[in-house]
Design an enzyme around this catalytic site. Structure first.
Site, mmCIF file in Angstrom:
data_model
loop_
_atom_site.group_PDB
_atom_site.id
_atom_site.type_symbol
_atom_site.label_atom_id
_atom_site.label_comp_id
_atom_site.label_asym_id
_atom_site.label_seq_id
_atom_site.Cartn_x
_atom_site.Cartn_y
_atom_site.Cartn_z
ATOM 1 N N LYS A 91 0.846 -1.194 0.000
ATOM 2 C CA LYS A 91 0.000 0.000 0.000
ATOM 3 C C LYS A 91 0.882 1.244 0.000
ATOM 4 C CE LYS A 91 -4.099 -0.127 2.551
ATOM 5 N NZ LYS A 91 -4.762 -0.389 3.855
HETATM 6 C C1 E4P Z 1 -8.261 0.721 3.913
HETATM 7 O O1 E4P Z 1 -7.418 0.061 3.335
HETATM 8 C C2 E4P Z 1 -7.973 1.383 5.193
HETATM 9 O O2 E4P Z 1 -7.310 0.487 6.046
HETATM 10 C C3 E4P Z 1 -9.168 1.801 5.979
HETATM 11 O O3 E4P Z 1 -10.343 1.256 5.509
HETATM 12 C C4 E4P Z 1 -9.158 3.182 6.501
HETATM 13 O O4 E4P Z 1 -10.402 3.535 6.971
HETATM 14 P P1 E4P Z 1 -10.715 4.448 8.210
HETATM 15 O O5 E4P Z 1 -11.412 5.640 7.673
HETATM 16 O O6 E4P Z 1 -11.627 3.622 9.063
HETATM 17 O O7 E4P Z 1 -9.426 4.771 8.886
#
Ligand code: E4P
Length: 244
Positions: A91
């Site tokens: 990522k």
């Molecule tokens: C996605 O890959 C992220 O880990 C995640 O969904 C971030 O979302 P949040 O808004 O709950 O931090």
């Protein structure tokens, strides 16, 4: 639409893997920071061990923790080498310098999940740079349209016509990115993250997401329904009455 789990919590991951409905795991630095302090590498290795035990070969996204181009490349290559888990996806956050790292890693055969995307234009750039996945943050896209603390940044971009109201509708953003993917040459898949409710998961599927990555706290609400409980109870008591 495939379901991934958005978690670094070993018990939650194991309990979803055992039930066989997840086809991937996404982690991020914030999720890891909720786990007991220890080695980052060791923790990811424990997740991989669980995958190998229950569902070998499924997707795993691990996020770099730097905004420096050279450091991102270094970490990404190190994750690929150290974890030695071929389905791993790295990522990398969307950003001007980050696009170069996405390009370089993808060209070298590394699967990149371009994360923290909020708009169609960000996703378009990530797709063109070669990202295998784009992660659109459903809840945060919606928050961006209403958050008081972001009012100044939002108004500035609206004034420049860099954004308009549609950019804060996650279903519109997802449908548009899906249309772009389907009409182009790339095989990029859309992951919806930042899920805030079971309704978000349904809406993401209807908007054309390939994948939703779901925090484990929503799984029980996905499976439960009071009418299911009622009818199952009725079946059992009718049968018990007949058997008596
Ligand atoms: C996605 O890959 C992220 O880990 C995640 O969904 C971030 O979302 P949040 O808004 O709950 O931090």
């Amino acid at each position: 639409m495939k379901i991934f789990i958005d978690s670094a919590h070993l018990d939650d991951i194991e309990s979803a893997l055992k039930r066989g409905f997840i086809q991937g795991i996404t982690t991020n630095p914030s999720l890891l920071s909720k786990e007991p302090k220890g080695s980052f590498e060791g923790h990811i290795e424990k997740i991989i061990a669980l995958i190998k035990k229950y569902r070998p070969g499924i997707h795993l996204s691990v996020e770099v923790f730097s905004r420096d181009t050279e450091e991102i490349l270094k970490q990404a290559r190190e994750f690929v080498r150290r974890f030695n888990y071929p389905p791993i996806s790295i990522k990398v956050q969307i950003g001007w310098n980050e696009l170069e790292t996405i390009r370089q890693l993808s060209a070298a055969g590394v699967s990149v999940n371009c994360t923290a995307c909020m708009t169609v234009s960000q996703a378009m750039l990530a797709i063109e740079a070669g990202a295998a996945y784009v992660s659109l943050f459903w809840g945060r896209i919606r928050d961006g349209g209403v958050e008081e603390s972001a009012a100044a940044a939002r108004e500035e971009l609206k004034k420049k016509k860099a954004l308009d109201a549609k950019d804060f509708d996650p279903a519109f953003v997802t449908q548009s990115v899906r249309q772009i993917v389907d009409s182009g040459e790339s095989a990029t898949q859309i992951i919806i993250g930042s899920i805030r409710s079971v309704a978000d998961i349904r809406d993401a599927a209807l908007a054309g997401a390939h994948i939703a990555t779901v925090p484990p706290k929503f799984f029980s609400d996905m499976v439960k329904h009071f009418k299911t409980d009622q009818v199952v109870q009725q079946f059992l008591s009718d049968f018990k009455g007949w058997m008596a």
